[in-house]
Structure formats: structure tokens, C-alpha cells
Design a protein around this motif. Structure first.
Motif, short mmCIF file in Angstrom:
data_model
loop_
_atom_site.label_atom_id
_atom_site.label_comp_id
_atom_site.label_asym_id
_atom_site.label_seq_id
_atom_site.Cartn_x
_atom_site.Cartn_y
_atom_site.Cartn_z
N ASN A 233 0.82 -1.22 0.00
CA ASN A 233 0.00 0.00 0.00
C ASN A 233 0.85 1.27 0.00
N GLN A 234 2.15 1.10 -0.05
CA GLN A 234 3.05 2.25 -0.21
C GLN A 234 3.49 2.42 -1.66
N THR A 235 2.95 1.60 -2.55
CA THR A 235 3.17 1.81 -3.97
C THR A 235 2.53 3.14 -4.36
N SER A 236 3.34 4.05 -4.88
CA SER A 236 2.84 5.40 -5.13
C SER A 236 3.91 6.22 -5.84
N MET A 237 3.55 7.47 -6.15
CA MET A 237 4.53 8.43 -6.61
C MET A 237 4.86 9.36 -5.46
N TYR A 238 6.14 9.53 -5.20
CA TYR A 238 6.60 10.36 -4.08
C TYR A 238 7.26 11.62 -4.62
N LEU A 239 6.82 12.74 -4.08
CA LEU A 239 7.32 14.03 -4.53
C LEU A 239 8.04 14.74 -3.38
N CYS A 240 9.25 15.18 -3.67
CA CYS A 240 10.00 16.00 -2.74
C CYS A 240 9.82 17.46 -3.15
N ALA A 241 9.85 18.37 -2.19
CA ALA A 241 9.70 19.79 -2.51
C ALA A 241 10.51 20.62 -1.53
N SER A 242 10.82 21.85 -1.93
CA SER A 242 11.54 22.73 -1.03
C SER A 242 11.04 24.16 -1.19
N ARG A 243 11.32 24.99 -0.17
CA ARG A 243 10.87 26.38 -0.17
C ARG A 243 11.73 27.15 0.82
N THR A 244 11.99 28.41 0.48
CA THR A 244 12.65 29.24 1.47
C THR A 244 11.69 29.51 2.62
N GLY A 245 12.17 29.52 3.83
CA GLY A 245 11.32 29.75 4.99
C GLY A 245 11.29 31.19 5.41
N ARG A 246 11.96 32.05 4.59
CA ARG A 246 12.18 33.41 5.06
C ARG A 246 11.00 34.33 4.82
N GLU B 183 10.78 15.97 -9.72
CA GLU B 183 10.01 15.30 -10.76
C GLU B 183 9.34 14.01 -10.29
N GLY B 184 9.59 13.61 -9.07
CA GLY B 184 8.88 12.47 -8.51
C GLY B 184 9.67 11.18 -8.58
N SER B 185 9.37 10.31 -7.65
CA SER B 185 9.94 8.96 -7.62
C SER B 185 8.79 7.97 -7.61
N TRP B 186 8.75 7.14 -8.66
CA TRP B 186 7.69 6.14 -8.74
C TRP B 186 8.16 4.88 -8.03
N LEU B 187 7.47 4.51 -6.97
CA LEU B 187 7.84 3.33 -6.19
C LEU B 187 6.76 2.26 -6.35
N THR B 188 7.19 1.07 -6.73
CA THR B 188 6.31 -0.09 -6.78
C THR B 188 6.81 -1.11 -5.76
N VAL B 189 5.92 -1.53 -4.87
CA VAL B 189 6.27 -2.54 -3.88
C VAL B 189 5.53 -3.83 -4.24
#
Lengths: 114, 114
Positions: free
Chosen positions: A84-97, A107-113
């Protein structure tokens, strides 16, 4: 241009394996995020980090952990992968200022378990 | 719980038409409302954003309309083109300096047919 790089685009892992998803940003951003994207469910926040060694749970943290030892790198860890963790995982960043600043996604990481 | 409800789930519009995507939110503390555009195989990218002190914001062919009393906001795409075919996500967040999290809608898959 801001660049958020997810090193693994496509992974196939077996149930019970430990999985590491790595993310690096090159803009000296304080805030980093891991989202999961599933059809019909949109983007759901797993974990976020305001700064080095800081982490906060998002909306669906169960089954996941994170690590942020360096400002530019934020890792998502699946201690024991399940189907149930098969999914597309997206990382993101932002300045906190500043308030309301743009979040930049990888661009995402496609994970198939299996 | 779904704090940002997005509709429709999918939308097909003829080239030149005006697709409209709607979002509704529950939390009156939300004060930043961005729209993200995602092409296949890519991460989402910020398209346009609005704060509740204005009722409308235009950037090129993209317009956000905001109705604070109804707790609704929508995206209009003028003179739509096949290149606008993408998945669109609305989102919302509260200003809390250094502690903002975006809550996303479930996404709308837009197809513009020639």
C-alpha cells in the motif's frame, strides 16, 4: 533556476525491504517536504522539515520516517515497505524566510512494492 | 479529512473554450491559495496564487476568482490550448511564518482537444 533532484525516478522493491528515497535541492532552502501523490487523492503531506535536523509529521506519516542531516538533503525512509506504499513520491523545497513563498517540486519517484 | 475540495475530477474542453476548475475550503484561517500545474512525468509547478484581500487575479490567460464569503475559489483558463492539457491542483495554507503547510485538492485532469 531552483532545482529539486530526486535521484531515483523508478524503483521496484519487495515487501519488507527498507527503502530510501533521496532528495537534494540547490537553493539553500530552509523548508523541505515529502508528499505522496495517488490518483483521486491529490498530494498528501508525509513529513516536512523546517531546518537541518528538524522534522514534523504531516498528514500521513505512518510507515515512514525522514532524515535531514544537511540543509540541502532530505531523505524519506520506508522501514519495511508494504504494497500500500506503492505510489509516486514528490519532494519539494521552499525558502522559509517569507510568507507564502513558492514550493518547488522535484520530478517524482515512482515506487512499486511487490 | 478533506479540507480543500476540488471539482471536477476530469474535464475535456475544445480548443479556445474556457475550462473552469472549482475549489472549496473549510478552514477560514486559510489565507494563501495557489494553483499548481502538473504535466505527465513532471512535478507540479506553481501557476498562479491569490490572497483573500482581492477577488480576482489574472496572469496571462489564467485567472483566479475568489469568493471569501462562500469559501470558494476557481481557476479559469482563457482561450485554452492543447498545451494546457495537464493536471491542475488547487491548494490552501495559513500564514504562520516558518510553519506553513500546503493542503492540496485532489486534482483535475484537463484535456484540451484541438
Amino acid at each position: 533556476d531552483v532545482k529539486v533532484t530526486q535521484s531515483s525516478r523508478y524503483l521496484v522493491k519487495r515487501t519488507g525491504e527498507k527503502v530510501f528515497l533521496e532528495c537534494v535541492q540547490d537553493m539553500d532552502h530552509e523548508n523541505m517536504f515529502w508528499y505522496r501523490q495517488d490518483p483521486g487523492l491529490g498530494l498528501r503531506l508525509i513529513y516536512f522539515s523546517y531546518d537541518v535536523k528538524m522534522k514534523e509529521k504531516g498528514d500521513i506519516p505512518e510507515g515512514y520516517s525522514v532524515s535531514r542531516e544537511k540543509k540541502e538533503r532530505f531523505s524519506l525512509i520506508l522501514e519495511s515497505a508494504s504494497t500500500n506504499q506503492t505510489s509516486m513520491y514528490l519532494c519539494a523545497s521552499r525558502t522559509g524566510r517569507h510568507l507564502g513563498n513558492t514550493i518547488y517540486f522535484g520530478e517524482g519517484s515512482w515506487l512499486t512494492v511487490v | 479529512q478533506q479540507q480543500v475540495k476540488q471539482s471536477p475530477q476530469s474535464l475535456i474542453v475544445q480548443k479556445g473554450g474556457i475550462p473552469i476548475i472549482n475549489c472549496a475550503y473549510e478552514n477560514t484561517a486559510f489565507d494563501y491559495f495557489p494553483w499548481y500545474q502538473q504535466f505527465p512525468g513532471k512535478g507540479p509547478a506553481l501557476l498562479i496564487a491569490i490572497r483573500p484581500d482581492v477577488s480576482e487575479k489574472k496572469e496571462g490567460r489564467f485567472t483566479i476568482s475568489f469568493n471569501k464569503s462562500a469559501k470558494q475559489f476557481s481557476l479559469h483558463i482563457m482561450d485554452s490550448q492543447p498545451g494546457d492539457s495537464a493536471t491542475y491542483f488547487c491548494a490552501a495554507s495559513m500564514s504562520n511564518f516558518g510553519n506553513e503547510k500546503l493542503t492540496f485538492g485532489t486534482g483535475t485532469r484537463l484535456t484540451i482537444i484541438p
